[in-house]
Design a protein around this motif. Structure first.
Motif, short mmCIF file in Angstrom:
data_model
loop_
_atom_site.label_atom_id
_atom_site.label_comp_id
_atom_site.label_asym_id
_atom_site.label_seq_id
_atom_site.Cartn_x
_atom_site.Cartn_y
_atom_site.Cartn_z
N GLY A 145 0.81 -1.22 0.00
CA GLY A 145 0.00 0.00 0.00
C GLY A 145 0.84 1.26 0.00
O GLY A 145 1.79 1.40 -0.75
N ALA A 146 0.48 2.19 0.90
CA ALA A 146 1.13 3.50 0.94
C ALA A 146 2.21 3.59 2.01
O ALA A 146 2.71 4.68 2.29
N SER A 147 2.57 2.48 2.63
CA SER A 147 3.65 2.49 3.62
C SER A 147 5.01 2.43 2.94
O SER A 147 5.12 2.09 1.76
N ASP A 148 6.06 2.76 3.69
CA ASP A 148 7.41 2.71 3.15
C ASP A 148 7.81 1.30 2.78
O ASP A 148 7.23 0.31 3.25
N GLN A 149 8.84 1.22 1.94
CA GLN A 149 9.45 -0.06 1.63
C GLN A 149 10.31 -0.51 2.81
O GLN A 149 10.88 0.33 3.52
N PRO A 150 10.44 -1.82 3.03
CA PRO A 150 11.35 -2.27 4.08
C PRO A 150 12.79 -2.00 3.69
O PRO A 150 13.12 -1.96 2.51
N GLY A 151 13.65 -1.82 4.68
CA GLY A 151 15.04 -1.54 4.40
C GLY A 151 15.83 -2.77 4.00
O GLY A 151 16.95 -2.66 3.50
N GLY A 152 15.28 -3.93 4.22
CA GLY A 152 15.95 -5.18 3.90
C GLY A 152 15.00 -6.33 4.16
O GLY A 152 13.80 -6.12 4.36
N PRO A 153 15.50 -7.55 4.17
CA PRO A 153 14.64 -8.71 4.43
C PRO A 153 13.91 -8.57 5.76
O PRO A 153 14.46 -8.09 6.75
N GLN A 154 12.65 -9.01 5.78
CA GLN A 154 11.87 -8.97 7.00
C GLN A 154 11.63 -10.39 7.53
O GLN A 154 11.61 -11.36 6.77
N SER A 155 11.42 -10.47 8.85
CA SER A 155 11.09 -11.72 9.51
C SER A 155 9.77 -11.51 10.25
O SER A 155 9.25 -10.38 10.32
N PHE A 156 9.23 -12.57 10.85
CA PHE A 156 8.04 -12.40 11.67
C PHE A 156 8.34 -11.47 12.85
O PHE A 156 7.46 -10.74 13.30
N ALA A 157 9.57 -11.48 13.32
CA ALA A 157 9.94 -10.61 14.44
C ALA A 157 9.89 -9.14 14.03
O ALA A 157 9.33 -8.30 14.74
N SER A 158 10.46 -8.81 12.88
CA SER A 158 10.50 -7.41 12.46
C SER A 158 9.14 -6.89 12.03
O SER A 158 8.75 -5.77 12.36
N THR A 159 8.38 -7.72 11.30
CA THR A 159 7.04 -7.27 10.92
C THR A 159 6.14 -7.20 12.14
O THR A 159 5.23 -6.37 12.23
N GLY A 160 6.45 -8.04 13.15
CA GLY A 160 5.70 -7.99 14.41
C GLY A 160 5.98 -6.72 15.18
O GLY A 160 5.09 -6.18 15.86
#
Length: 307
Positions: free
Chosen positions: A119-134
């Motif tokens: 959507g309209a949120s920023d792009q992640p800075g790198g790979p994401q995990s359940f911990a980071s998206t959490g």
């Protein structure tokens, strides 16, 4: 998450993925952010709004861990009632949930948000995990709910994220609704249902979807298989689709449907109060095909969480 083959099947077994879109080069890491660093136990008030001077009504971008996150809230906060937070499938923005949110907000405060890369949120800075998206989810909850109880209602990948998040956040997550949530063992399920020896569209389907699980998706989220952990005795409603839609893959479709149903049953281990139901006329998008089923389930869990 079956991509290609058929429009409705494209959205299937993991999530809705419409493209890879691996943009974003920022260096801020959500892994380094401690959302509880400034929280004192003595300040606990289960019904206090997070920011009474600046409540979110409508759509607004907020900063979490240095990233801009698009959030939408509607409805009026009510003492004793949980905040309902909706989580979309991969490839979908909060706009996809707008009709569901509008209906639910007649009786509850309801919020939704775009995860990083969506959507309209920023792009992640790198790979994401359940911990980071959490941790991004925690930041959203801090802002929209404060210390008030929360019910998470997720579709597809959003359901998987909600189910992985709840066991570690029993203090605030008091109910779950999983709408055709991605199976906790989906990568393995796909490998077993479609063998390496498969040819043509089935082979392409297998390769594409397994790639998505390694992080080749718009959110850069790595999605490993894992066991289902308990979230306590919270009310949990698991809703699976009842209208089979993988006929375009006749050789392997029945196996995939069987694996999908088995995956939905696995989510019942989340709670001793978990229940499974089937939306008989729905394909993957239950809240679109039969919105009344989604609304009733979410309202019921919210009421149970209140009690």
């Amino acid at each position: 998450m079956l991509r290609k083959i058929k429009a409705s099947a494209v959205a299937a077994l993991c999530c809705t993925v419409v493209g890879v879109g691996l943009a974003g080069t920022g260096t801020a890491s959500a892994e380094e952010w401690d959302p509880f660093a400034a929280t004192a136990a003595s300040d606990w008030d289960p019904f206090a709004p997070s920011d009474p001077k600046d409540p979110i009504s409508g759509t607004k971008k907020i900063k979490i861990a240095g990233k801009s996150v698009n959030v939408s809230c509607s409805g009026v906060p009510a003492r004793g009632k949980p905040v309902i937070v909706l989580l979309a499938g991969a490839g979908d923005g909060l706009d996809k949930l707008a009709a569901l949110q509008k209906t639910l907000s007649k009786k509850n405060q309801v919020c939704s948000y775009d995860r990083l890369g969506a959507g309209a949120s920023d792009q992640p800075g790198g790979p994401q995990s359940f911990a980071s998206t959490g941790k991004i989810l925690t930041g959203v909850l801090d802002r929209v709910a404060g210390k008030r109880p929360v019910v998470l209602a997720g579709h597809s990948l959003g359901g998987l994220i909600a189910a992985r998040y709840a066991p570690d956040h029993r203090d605030r997550v008091k109910g779950l609704v999983l709408m055709d949530a991605t199976s906790p063992t989906m990568a393995g399920d796909i490998k077993r249902a479609i063998p390496k020896s498969a040819k043509g569209p089935a082979a392409e389907l297998r390769a594409q979807n397994l790639a998505v699980f390694t992080g080749q998706n718009p959110e850069k989220l790595v999605i490993p298989d894992g066991r289902v952990r308990s979230a306590g005795r919270i009310p949990v409603q698991v809703i699976q689709h009842g209208k089979q839609y993988l006929a375009a893959l006749p050789q392997y479709g029945p196996r995939l449907e069987k694996a999908w149903s088995a995956g939905q049953r696995k989510w019942l281990a989340l709670s001793s109060r978990a229940k499974l139901s089937t939306a008989k006329k729905s394909e993957h998008y239950i809240y679109v095909d039969q919105p009344e089923i989604a609304v009733k389930a979410i309202q019921r869990v919210a009421a149970q969480a209140t009690r």
